[in-house]
Design an enzyme around this catalytic site. Structure first.
Site, PDB file in Angstrom:
ATOM      1  N   GLY A 104       0.835  -1.205   0.000  1.00  5.61           N
ATOM      2  CA  GLY A 104       0.000   0.000   0.000  1.00  5.61           C
ATOM      3  C   GLY A 104       0.862   1.244   0.000  1.00  5.61           C
TER       4      GLY A 104
ATOM      5  N   GLY B 126       1.474   5.123   3.580  1.00  8.43           N
ATOM      6  CA  GLY B 126       2.726   4.848   2.865  1.00  8.43           C
ATOM      7  C   GLY B 126       3.529   6.120   2.628  1.00  8.43           C
TER       8      GLY B 126
ATOM      9  N   GLN C  94      -0.253 -12.797   0.544  1.00 10.77           N
ATOM     10  CA  GLN C  94       0.943 -12.110   1.054  1.00 10.77           C
ATOM     11  C   GLN C  94       1.641 -12.965   2.114  1.00 10.77           C
ATOM     12  OE1 GLN C  94      -0.024  -8.035   2.121  1.00 10.77           O
ATOM     13  NE2 GLN C  94      -0.386  -7.455  -0.009  1.00 10.77           N
TER      14      GLN C  94
ATOM     15  N   ASP D 159      -2.953   3.375  19.156  1.00 12.41           N
ATOM     16  CA  ASP D 159      -3.877   3.450  20.286  1.00 12.41           C
ATOM     17  C   ASP D 159      -3.107   3.737  21.581  1.00 12.41           C
ATOM     18  OD1 ASP D 159      -6.088   2.513  18.554  1.00 12.41           O
ATOM     19  OD2 ASP D 159      -4.915   0.667  18.542  1.00 12.41           O
TER      20      ASP D 159
ATOM     21  N   ARG E 147      -2.019   7.297  21.582  1.00 11.59           N
ATOM     22  CA  ARG E 147      -3.188   8.148  21.851  1.00 11.59           C
ATOM     23  C   ARG E 147      -3.514   8.148  23.341  1.00 11.59           C
ATOM     24  NH1 ARG E 147      -6.593   5.642  16.717  1.00 11.59           N
ATOM     25  NH2 ARG E 147      -6.049   7.266  15.194  1.00 11.59           N
TER      26      ARG E 147
ATOM     27  N   HIS F 138      -7.597  -3.995  17.757  1.00  6.82           N
ATOM     28  CA  HIS F 138      -7.507  -2.614  17.281  1.00  6.82           C
ATOM     29  C   HIS F 138      -8.860  -2.249  16.669  1.00  6.82           C
ATOM     30  CE1 HIS F 138      -6.456   1.076  15.340  1.00  6.82           C
ATOM     31  NE2 HIS F 138      -6.810   0.582  14.186  1.00  6.82           N
TER      32      HIS F 138
HETATM   33  P1  NAX Z   1      -5.084   4.375   1.498  1.00  4.80           P
HETATM   34  O1  NAX Z   1      -6.369   3.960   0.893  1.00  4.80           O
HETATM   35  O2  NAX Z   1      -4.608   5.768   1.377  1.00  4.80           O
HETATM   36  O3  NAX Z   1      -3.925   3.436   0.909  1.00  4.80           O
HETATM   37  C1  NAX Z   1      -4.049   2.064   0.812  1.00  4.80           C
HETATM   38  C2  NAX Z   1      -3.171   1.614  -0.344  1.00  4.80           C
HETATM   39  O4  NAX Z   1      -3.154   0.202  -0.356  1.00  4.80           O
HETATM   40  C3  NAX Z   1      -3.683   2.086  -1.714  1.00  4.80           C
HETATM   41  O5  NAX Z   1      -2.645   2.783  -2.391  1.00  4.80           O
HETATM   42  C4  NAX Z   1      -4.034   0.775  -2.405  1.00  4.80           C
HETATM   43  O6  NAX Z   1      -3.765   0.820  -3.799  1.00  4.80           O
HETATM   44  C5  NAX Z   1      -3.111  -0.207  -1.698  1.00  4.80           C
HETATM   45  N1  NAX Z   1      -3.512  -1.612  -1.802  1.00  4.80           N
HETATM   46  C6  NAX Z   1      -4.767  -2.139  -1.826  1.00  4.80           C
HETATM   47  N2  NAX Z   1      -4.705  -3.458  -1.989  1.00  4.80           N
HETATM   48  C7  NAX Z   1      -3.398  -3.805  -2.062  1.00  4.80           C
HETATM   49  C8  NAX Z   1      -2.707  -5.024  -2.253  1.00  4.80           C
HETATM   50  N3  NAX Z   1      -3.367  -6.166  -2.404  1.00  4.80           N
HETATM   51  N4  NAX Z   1      -1.363  -4.990  -2.271  1.00  4.80           N
HETATM   52  C9  NAX Z   1      -0.694  -3.835  -2.137  1.00  4.80           C
HETATM   53  N5  NAX Z   1      -1.293  -2.638  -1.989  1.00  4.80           N
HETATM   54  C10 NAX Z   1      -2.624  -2.624  -1.938  1.00  4.80           C
HETATM   55  O7  NAX Z   1      -5.166   3.916   3.023  1.00  4.80           O
HETATM   56  P2  NAX Z   1      -4.285   4.412   4.270  1.00  4.80           P
HETATM   57  O8  NAX Z   1      -4.895   5.608   4.855  1.00  4.80           O
HETATM   58  O9  NAX Z   1      -2.859   4.447   3.870  1.00  4.80           O
HETATM   59  O10 NAX Z   1      -4.574   3.235   5.317  1.00  4.80           O
HETATM   60  C11 NAX Z   1      -4.107   1.916   5.084  1.00  4.80           C
HETATM   61  C12 NAX Z   1      -4.706   0.967   6.093  1.00  4.80           C
HETATM   62  O11 NAX Z   1      -4.323   1.287   7.419  1.00  4.80           O
HETATM   63  C13 NAX Z   1      -6.228   0.923   6.112  1.00  4.80           C
HETATM   64  O12 NAX Z   1      -6.667  -0.425   6.146  1.00  4.80           O
HETATM   65  C14 NAX Z   1      -6.564   1.605   7.419  1.00  4.80           C
HETATM   66  O13 NAX Z   1      -7.819   1.200   7.925  1.00  4.80           O
HETATM   67  C15 NAX Z   1      -5.432   1.155   8.279  1.00  4.80           C
HETATM   68  N6  NAX Z   1      -5.176   1.911   9.518  1.00  4.80           N
HETATM   69  C16 NAX Z   1      -4.766   1.217  10.593  1.00  4.80           C
HETATM   70  C17 NAX Z   1      -4.445   1.835  11.787  1.00  4.80           C
HETATM   71  C18 NAX Z   1      -3.955   1.050  12.961  1.00  4.80           C
HETATM   72  O14 NAX Z   1      -3.766   1.656  14.011  1.00  4.80           O
HETATM   73  N7  NAX Z   1      -3.742  -0.264  12.899  1.00  4.80           N
HETATM   74  C19 NAX Z   1      -4.607   3.294  11.942  1.00  4.80           C
HETATM   75  C20 NAX Z   1      -4.611   4.027  10.648  1.00  4.80           C
HETATM   76  C21 NAX Z   1      -5.347   3.358   9.538  1.00  4.80           C
HETATM   77  O15 NAX Z   1      -6.722   3.632   9.674  1.00  4.80           O
END
Ligand code: NAX
Length: 324
Positions: A11, A17, A112, A159, A162, A187
């Protein structure tokens, strides 16, 4: 000079990223003396954007960055990888049922996990950020039978941070004076930020705040902070999530006395074995270890159990979908 450490970010073209890659390349993930090579895994429509980010990485002329690879093939991205940050995931779209969401993510994290199993370096460490992070980590781990299970972790450090920040503001003390903060469970909104083991000035934090604030303000504020960020910013947490990922891996590699991480349960604290659940952990020699021997009172027990129950339900759902 030491050989560069290969770090794979999935991602990579997304918002986390973008906030993460520059900090990795500058040495903040592993240490200021550790050269890195980056592998950016994206899906085909986002490859061009990843190439743009790579151009900017080039333009930083980071002394520690020894190379950048961009690919849509997990077998390439994870080949020889030492640290994998699994950030890319399928977001929940309007009208999507939980089963659809878990299914879509199983289609990402299963392959993956297998690619990590088949191609990663022997010392591979995996951090799953993409939601539902704990269960995505479980799916990846289950597809990597040759990798020790404890190399798969999910992120609750945001978390944790925070919770430090909220308590620091409440008690008007620097975050550095707060010790032994713990996030338990999933989470998700059921997570349990625990002030009964946290300490400020050597005294239990829960005794320094009123119980009304602890229950009605602190816990929900930490648990729902992600939604509050979306509401305010019009986009989900990105730089703070990237920062937490940096903290998680840095501490895993370099050691810490106490933090929170979702790791594979060995049955500690009544969390069923095999679930990837958040615990208080320490790290030494590149290994997380669950901190043992804490007394859990009835208030904490109920909340830990509720969050763990949600993790069990997610595990049952992905089993029924044939994803693990
Ligand atoms: P974005 O939608 O900006 O970016 C996600 C990226 O992943 C996109 O560029 C997409 O093309 C890519 N992607 C999708 N499928 C893929 C695959 N099979 N292989 C490689 N790349 C792939 O999301 P972003 O804001 O960067 O958030 C990413 C993830 O983090 C989300 O699932 C979000 O919910 C999660 N989070 C987790 C947090 C945590 O504390 N654990 C907090 C922040 C965030 O909400």
């Amino acid at each position: 000079a030491t050989a560069p450490v290969k770090v794979t970010v999935t991602g990579a073209a997304g918002q986390i990223g973008y906030a993460l890659l520059f900090r990795i390349a500058s040495g903040q993930l592993l240490g200021a003396d550790v050269p890195v090579k980056l592998s950016l895994l994206e899906i085909p429509p986002a490859i061009k954007a990843a190439e743009g980010t790579a151009m900017e990485l080039d333009d930083c002329a980071f002394p520690l960055l020894s190379g950048i690879e961009i690919t849509d093939d997990p077998n390439v991205a994870f080949n020889g990888t030492n640290v994998a940050l699994l950030v890319g995931a399928m977001p929940r779209k309007a009208g999507m049922e939980r089963g659809d969401l878990l299914g879509a993510n199983g289609g990402i994290f299963g392959p993956q996990g297998k690619a990590i199993n088949d191609h990663a370096a022997d010392d591979i460490k995996v951090l799953v950020v993409g939601n539902p992070a704990n269960t995505n980590a479980l799916i990846a781990q289950q597809h990597a039978p040759d990798v020790p299970a404890d190399r798969f972790t999910a992120m609750t450090r945001l978390d944790h941070n925070r919770a430090l920040s909220q308590l620091s503001a409440k008690l008007q003390v620097p975050v550095t004076e707060i010790k032994k903060m713990t996030i338990w469970g999933n989470h998700s909104a059921t997570q349990y930020p625990d002030l009964f083991h946290a300490e400020v000035g050597g005294k239990v934090a829960a005794e320094q705040v009123d119980s009304e604030w602890l229950k009605e303000t602190f816990i929900p504020t930490v648990a729902k902070r992600g939604a509050a960020i979306i509401e305010a910013r019009g986009a989900s947490s990105a730089a703070s999530a990237a920062n937490a990922a940096i903290d998680h891996v840095y501490d895993w590699v370099n050691g810490t006395d106490w933090t929170s991480a979702a790791v594979v349960s060995d049955g500690s604290y009544g969390v069923p074995e095999g679930l990837i659940s958040s615990f208080p952990v320490r790290a030494a020699n590149g290994t997380f270890e669950i901190i043992q021997g804490l007394e859990i009172d009835a208030f904490s027990r109920e909340r830990i159990d509720a969050s763990v129950r949600e993790l069990e339900e997610e595990r049952t759902a992905v089993r029924e979908l044939g994803l693990i």
